[in-house]
Design a protein around this motif. Structure first.
Motif, mmCIF file in Angstrom:
data_model
loop_
_atom_site.group_PDB
_atom_site.id
_atom_site.type_symbol
_atom_site.label_atom_id
_atom_site.label_comp_id
_atom_site.label_asym_id
_atom_site.label_seq_id
_atom_site.Cartn_x
_atom_site.Cartn_y
_atom_site.Cartn_z
ATOM 1 N N PRO A 1 21.667 31.277 8.906
ATOM 2 C CA PRO A 1 22.177 32.257 9.865
ATOM 3 C C PRO A 1 22.121 31.727 11.300
ATOM 4 O O PRO A 1 21.175 31.051 11.701
ATOM 5 C CB PRO A 1 21.230 33.454 9.684
ATOM 6 N N ALA A 2 23.157 32.059 12.069
ATOM 7 C CA ALA A 2 23.336 31.500 13.406
ATOM 8 C C ALA A 2 22.142 31.812 14.309
ATOM 9 O O ALA A 2 21.606 30.924 14.984
ATOM 10 C CB ALA A 2 24.639 32.059 14.003
ATOM 11 N N PHE A 3 21.710 33.069 14.328
ATOM 12 C CA PHE A 3 20.623 33.461 15.228
ATOM 13 C C PHE A 3 19.279 32.942 14.731
ATOM 14 O O PHE A 3 18.349 32.751 15.519
ATOM 15 C CB PHE A 3 20.590 34.989 15.398
ATOM 16 N N VAL A 4 19.146 32.707 13.432
ATOM 17 C CA VAL A 4 17.930 32.078 12.898
ATOM 18 C C VAL A 4 17.839 30.634 13.399
ATOM 19 O O VAL A 4 16.762 30.146 13.756
ATOM 20 C CB VAL A 4 17.917 32.148 11.359
ATOM 21 N N GLN A 5 18.979 29.957 13.443
ATOM 22 C CA GLN A 5 18.997 28.593 13.973
ATOM 23 C C GLN A 5 18.612 28.585 15.455
ATOM 24 O O GLN A 5 17.912 27.679 15.922
ATOM 25 C CB GLN A 5 20.369 27.965 13.765
ATOM 26 N N GLN A 6 19.078 29.580 16.209
ATOM 27 C CA GLN A 6 18.698 29.668 17.630
ATOM 28 C C GLN A 6 17.186 29.825 17.763
ATOM 29 O O GLN A 6 16.562 29.225 18.646
ATOM 30 C CB GLN A 6 19.406 30.860 18.295
ATOM 31 N N ALA A 7 16.589 30.640 16.896
ATOM 32 C CA ALA A 7 15.132 30.794 16.921
ATOM 33 C C ALA A 7 14.451 29.469 16.590
ATOM 34 O O ALA A 7 13.385 29.149 17.134
ATOM 35 C CB ALA A 7 14.709 31.883 15.941
ATOM 36 N N GLY A 8 15.071 28.690 15.709
ATOM 37 C CA GLY A 8 14.520 27.383 15.363
ATOM 38 C C GLY A 8 14.441 26.456 16.571
ATOM 39 O O GLY A 8 13.479 25.685 16.715
ATOM 40 N N ILE A 9 15.422 26.543 17.448
ATOM 41 C CA ILE A 9 15.380 25.729 18.678
ATOM 42 C C ILE A 9 14.152 26.102 19.502
ATOM 43 O O ILE A 9 13.417 25.231 19.991
ATOM 44 C CB ILE A 9 16.666 25.928 19.507
ATOM 45 N N ALA A 10 13.914 27.412 19.649
ATOM 46 C CA ALA A 10 12.741 27.857 20.413
ATOM 47 C C ALA A 10 11.454 27.317 19.783
ATOM 48 O O ALA A 10 10.552 26.838 20.483
ATOM 49 C CB ALA A 10 12.713 29.382 20.485
ATOM 50 N N ALA A 11 11.363 27.389 18.452
ATOM 51 C CA ALA A 11 10.158 26.907 17.769
ATOM 52 C C ALA A 11 9.918 25.437 18.072
ATOM 53 O O ALA A 11 8.817 25.026 18.458
ATOM 54 C CB ALA A 11 10.284 27.137 16.261
ATOM 55 N N VAL A 12 10.956 24.633 17.903
ATOM 56 C CA VAL A 12 10.796 23.182 18.075
ATOM 57 C C VAL A 12 10.498 22.839 19.533
ATOM 58 O O VAL A 12 9.640 22.000 19.827
ATOM 59 C CB VAL A 12 12.074 22.447 17.598
ATOM 60 N N GLN A 13 11.186 23.498 20.451
ATOM 61 C CA GLN A 13 11.078 23.096 21.858
ATOM 62 C C GLN A 13 9.876 23.706 22.568
ATOM 63 O O GLN A 13 9.350 23.127 23.510
ATOM 64 C CB GLN A 13 12.367 23.455 22.604
ATOM 65 N N GLN A 14 9.447 24.899 22.134
ATOM 66 C CA GLN A 14 8.363 25.572 22.860
ATOM 67 C C GLN A 14 7.127 25.797 21.991
ATOM 68 O O GLN A 14 6.177 26.434 22.431
ATOM 69 C CB GLN A 14 8.845 26.937 23.371
ATOM 70 N N GLY A 15 7.151 25.290 20.754
ATOM 71 C CA GLY A 15 6.101 25.670 19.818
ATOM 72 C C GLY A 15 4.964 24.687 19.645
ATOM 73 O O GLY A 15 4.067 24.924 18.827
ATOM 74 N N GLU A 16 4.957 23.574 20.386
ATOM 75 C CA GLU A 16 3.957 22.545 20.092
ATOM 76 C C GLU A 16 2.519 23.025 20.317
ATOM 77 O O GLU A 16 1.642 22.799 19.479
ATOM 78 C CB GLU A 16 4.249 21.289 20.919
ATOM 79 N N SER A 17 2.279 23.719 21.410
ATOM 80 C CA SER A 17 0.898 24.158 21.649
ATOM 81 C C SER A 17 0.499 25.209 20.609
ATOM 82 O O SER A 17 -0.651 25.255 20.165
ATOM 83 C CB SER A 17 0.731 24.694 23.073
ATOM 84 N N PHE A 18 1.450 26.035 20.213
ATOM 85 C CA PHE A 18 1.166 27.007 19.160
ATOM 86 C C PHE A 18 0.739 26.300 17.874
ATOM 87 O O PHE A 18 -0.265 26.664 17.246
ATOM 88 C CB PHE A 18 2.384 27.899 18.892
ATOM 89 N N THR A 19 1.502 25.291 17.472
ATOM 90 C CA THR A 19 1.195 24.596 16.221
ATOM 91 C C THR A 19 -0.183 23.934 16.284
ATOM 92 O O THR A 19 -0.959 23.995 15.326
ATOM 93 C CB THR A 19 2.289 23.549 15.923
ATOM 94 N N ARG A 20 -0.482 23.334 17.424
ATOM 95 C CA ARG A 20 -1.791 22.665 17.539
ATOM 96 C C ARG A 20 -2.937 23.671 17.404
ATOM 97 O O ARG A 20 -3.937 23.409 16.738
ATOM 98 C CB ARG A 20 -1.876 21.921 18.868
#
Lengths: 400, 400
Positions: free
Chosen positions: B280-299
């Motif tokens: 889904p298009a908007f799910v892919q947009q959320a994926g961009i946010a995860a990859v680009q802004q999610g590093e500190s969250f993942t750590r």
């Protein structure tokens, strides 16, 4: 052994059956238009309108409320119940144990094929046809025989006897799409009954892709095109596939459903697990909103599409050498025009020279050659702009 | 012929290969707990925390902005670019033409299998293992040989020579999952190198399911577990599968990706078209946010998971007859306890009697019998509550 001692591998390739799958000729045409400014695209099977706001809001609310976890393989219970009610309303009693939610209509087709066909099986499909129905069984090692619709004064028609004689005892599955993409052909209830009885006798499965059922214009009183669900018992060898894409403008959501025998559901649940596991939780919540609150929207959409269809038929009919008829269903005109005997080349020229994006008939099988497909799911002003470009092109290329 | 003259069909069934697929034993245990109040579920591979708000907001904003249309089969360009950057950062130079977005990690596994295996092909898998990797090739008519990990003082270990000797010249594909679900086993870089060189020599494909790569605790400085992407060239016969589910708590979003040879991408695009067409298009947009802004969250997530793992290992070790070790990766403990030689029956009794939901080891293949899987992706208070229930159960059933 150091890595440099190892033989250099050839460039890796997919297996032969996958390499032999048809690539999208629509994509090929779109690529030909790359860099052309201001293309008017009528090539995809998609409205130019965004999904209704009440459906988008339902998804956002579900996200805000934390619907971000796995769901049951067959879908969340409220959506399955809503769909059971919807199908019951349109086609007669259908309980929730016959309903499965899928990750798109095409995913439903893949799952249906995985349920019943394997390597070496014989599948029959009626063409011209959206390539996906023909290619999916090949991924599973099946072979696909096609029965072509005819084209004449009545538009696209099925030779029922030809289809029945192709449905031999060793046939495993018949795949049908009515209302049809690309032709707009709609199978009559009488034809469906004859096919169903024949398949019953021989134990042949029917997968009916009915995603365009609501986009039906031949009978103002009918809310849907004729469906196998009107004729078949719910526990027969009939799998009906549907989608949220067309009736609620939800192409980009990838949400569909299956109506199938209850005796298949445990195995279908396993296949969903091994394909996508489930549709996204908040997308399913939006699906409930569509089914429960979307009826007036769908009715207006169908009325608008009929207006667009009639408008485009009139406008195209006025052009020299164009042969177009108003089909009873779907959202496409599949028509002939000068140059369409090489439809792929024609469509590339149309996008390059006048920025008109239509799909080549050959994208839908060799039986589609000689035609192009125009998706009319937009307003009439946009259609007029497209027709003007076609007129310019024809004036330039066709001797007067 | 009237309908009543027709023979009554037997209840329709799926084809034999599909009926033979394993149903989920975890679901069977969950069903056994139906009606039990207040179950503490540790049986699914899923955190009890909602997806981070910044990711949910990105999806809602995309919906508000009308991202409700089809996308490119291989994913929207900004997400593919973001993923290429993410993979490059973790595993070395990776360009966007090696990246495909998929409708979940499991969907990526299905697509990878469709790319390379067909009927009659030989596939090898290392077990115990999440059943999906073993069952997916069977849907395509392949047969799967398993090589079992061993269990001893070092926890779960691979006998490398046994694996290499199972990788015969007629083997088409090796499917590996490291960090492993259910055992937490992590394949070492040395083992990966040996397997890669062997597979290179014999032309065997490797599908590496690396969805738990970030959930790695053996080396505080390492941001991921050892990956085939660290060793293999991007145009070798290696397909790496990943998912947004674990590193960003996006299980219910069904979003994953593939890193594969560029020479496969056209065929992979066709397979995506015929499976789900796109995420889904908007799910892919959320994926961009995860990859680009999610590093500190993942750590932080990985740090929290390590705390939970160590806490649960300590608590379980204190119970009589429990043998548990802290594995280097994933988010599970796969441990033995009294009664686990019939793990399915044990897990049903646990949920019925004390409302403790854990997964039977036999759900992950016969090699998993004797163990249960406990997902520790939650806070320590919840883990303590679960351990107290297990203690109650053991006190009741195990002679002191």
């Amino acid at each position: 052994m150091s890595e440099s001692d190892l033989p250099t591998p050839r460039l890796p390739n997919a297996r032969d059956a996958v390499r032999a799958l048809r690539p999208s000729q629509i994509r090929e045409v779109a690529n030909a238009g790359f860099g052309v400014e201001n293309v008017l695209p009528f090539w995809f099977g998609e409205s130019d309108r965004v999904t209704p706001e009440f459906i988008r809001t339902a998804a956002s609310e579900a996200l805000a409320q934390g619907a971000t976890f796995y769901t049951h393989n067959l879908g969340i219970a409220p959506l399955r119940e809503a769909l059971a009610g919807y199908v019951t309303n349109l086609h007669g009693a259908t309980s929730v144990d016959h309903i499965a939610v899928t990750s798109a209509g095409v995913n439903a087709l893949m799952l249906a094929a995985q349920l019943v066909v394997g390597a070496g099986d014989r599948v029959v499909a009626v063409t011209p046809l959206w390539p996906n129905l023909v290619e999916i069984p090949k991924i599973l090692g099946a072979h696909v025989e096609t029965v072509a619709l005819g084209y004449g004064a009545q538009g696209w028609t099925l030779d029922l006897e030809r289809l029945l004689s192709a449905l031999t005892p060793d046939t495993k599955l018949l795949m049908l799409n009515s209302p049809n993409n690309p032709t707009g052909w709609v199978m009559s209830a009488e034809q469906q009954r004859a096919v169903l009885e024949h398949c019953r006798r021989l134990g042949i499965w029917i997968v009916a892709d009915e995603v365009y059922e609501r986009l039906y214009y031949a009978d103002d009183k009918a809310r849907t095109a004729p469906s196998f669900l009107d004729l078949a018992g719910r526990d027969e060898r009939v799998i009906c596939v549907n989608s949220f894409s067309k009736a609620w403008l939800m192409t980009g959501w990838r949400l569909g459903w299956i109506v199938a025998p209850a005796s298949l559901m445990d195995d279908l649940g396993k296949l969903v697990e091994y394909n996508t596991s489930c549709a996204p939780a908040f997308v399913q919540q939006a699906g409930i909103a569509a089914v429960q609150q979307g009826e007036s929207f769908t009715r207006q959409l169908v009325a608008d599409l009929k207006t667009s269809r009639d408008h485009l038929v009139r406008a195209l009919s006025a052009l020299p050498g164009v042969d177009v008829k108003a089909p009873p269903g779907s959202m496409y005109l599949f028509f002939s025009l000068p140059g369409a005997q090489q439809s792929l080349a024609l469509c590339k020229a149309l996008v390059r020279e006048v920025g008109l994006g239509v799909a080549p008939g050959s994208a839908f099988g060799p039986e589609g050659e000689g035609f192009v497909r125009w998706c009319y799911a937009c307003d009439t002003a946009r259609l007029d702009a497209g027709v003007a470009r076609l007129q310019t092109f024809l004036a330039r290329h066709v001797a007067g």
